[in-house]
Design a protein around this motif. Sequence first.
Motif, PDB file in Angstrom:
ATOM      1  N   GLU A   6       0.757  -1.060  -0.099  1.00 21.36           N
ATOM      2  CA  GLU A   6      -0.139  -0.044   0.051  1.00 21.36           C
ATOM      3  C   GLU A   6       0.756   1.262   0.013  1.00 21.36           C
ATOM      4  N   ILE A   7       2.030   1.097   0.953  1.00 22.96           N
ATOM      5  CA  ILE A   7       2.760   2.437   0.854  1.00 22.96           C
ATOM      6  C   ILE A   7       3.406   2.565  -0.500  1.00 22.96           C
ATOM      7  N   THR A   8       3.882   1.410  -0.950  1.00 20.09           N
ATOM      8  CA  THR A   8       4.642   1.670  -2.290  1.00 20.09           C
ATOM      9  C   THR A   8       3.695   2.217  -3.541  1.00 20.09           C
ATOM     10  N   GLY A   9       2.422   1.692  -3.339  1.00 22.33           N
ATOM     11  CA  GLY A   9       1.505   2.153  -4.528  1.00 22.33           C
ATOM     12  C   GLY A   9       1.288   3.472  -4.507  1.00 22.33           C
ATOM     13  N   LEU A  10       1.167   4.024  -3.121  1.00 20.69           N
ATOM     14  CA  LEU A  10       0.865   5.346  -2.852  1.00 20.69           C
ATOM     15  C   LEU A  10       1.912   6.358  -3.180  1.00 20.69           C
ATOM     16  N   ALA A  11       3.312   5.809  -2.983  1.00 20.66           N
ATOM     17  CA  ALA A  11       4.286   6.568  -3.202  1.00 20.66           C
ATOM     18  C   ALA A  11       4.656   6.743  -5.014  1.00 20.66           C
TER      19      ALA A  11
END
Length: 69
Positions: A6-11
């Motif tokens: 999720e964090i990677t996708g948001l970044a």
Amino acid sequence: MDTKKEITGLARRMAKCKTYDEAWMLGLELEAFGQVSTVAFKYVLEHGTQLARHAAAFWLSDEAEIVPA
């Protein structure tokens, strides 16, 4: 979805932003993950559009601490 994905996708989404407001809002979502979000903001600083880098720099600054959740 696990937290890292999720964090990677948001970044990645934030890095591609064409407007500051959109990048800022994604940064707000990332900020909710706490200290882990620092790595994501550094990714945006290295790979993002100019406006996305500006928003990431804001979220890494001391000014971001006064933004209400």
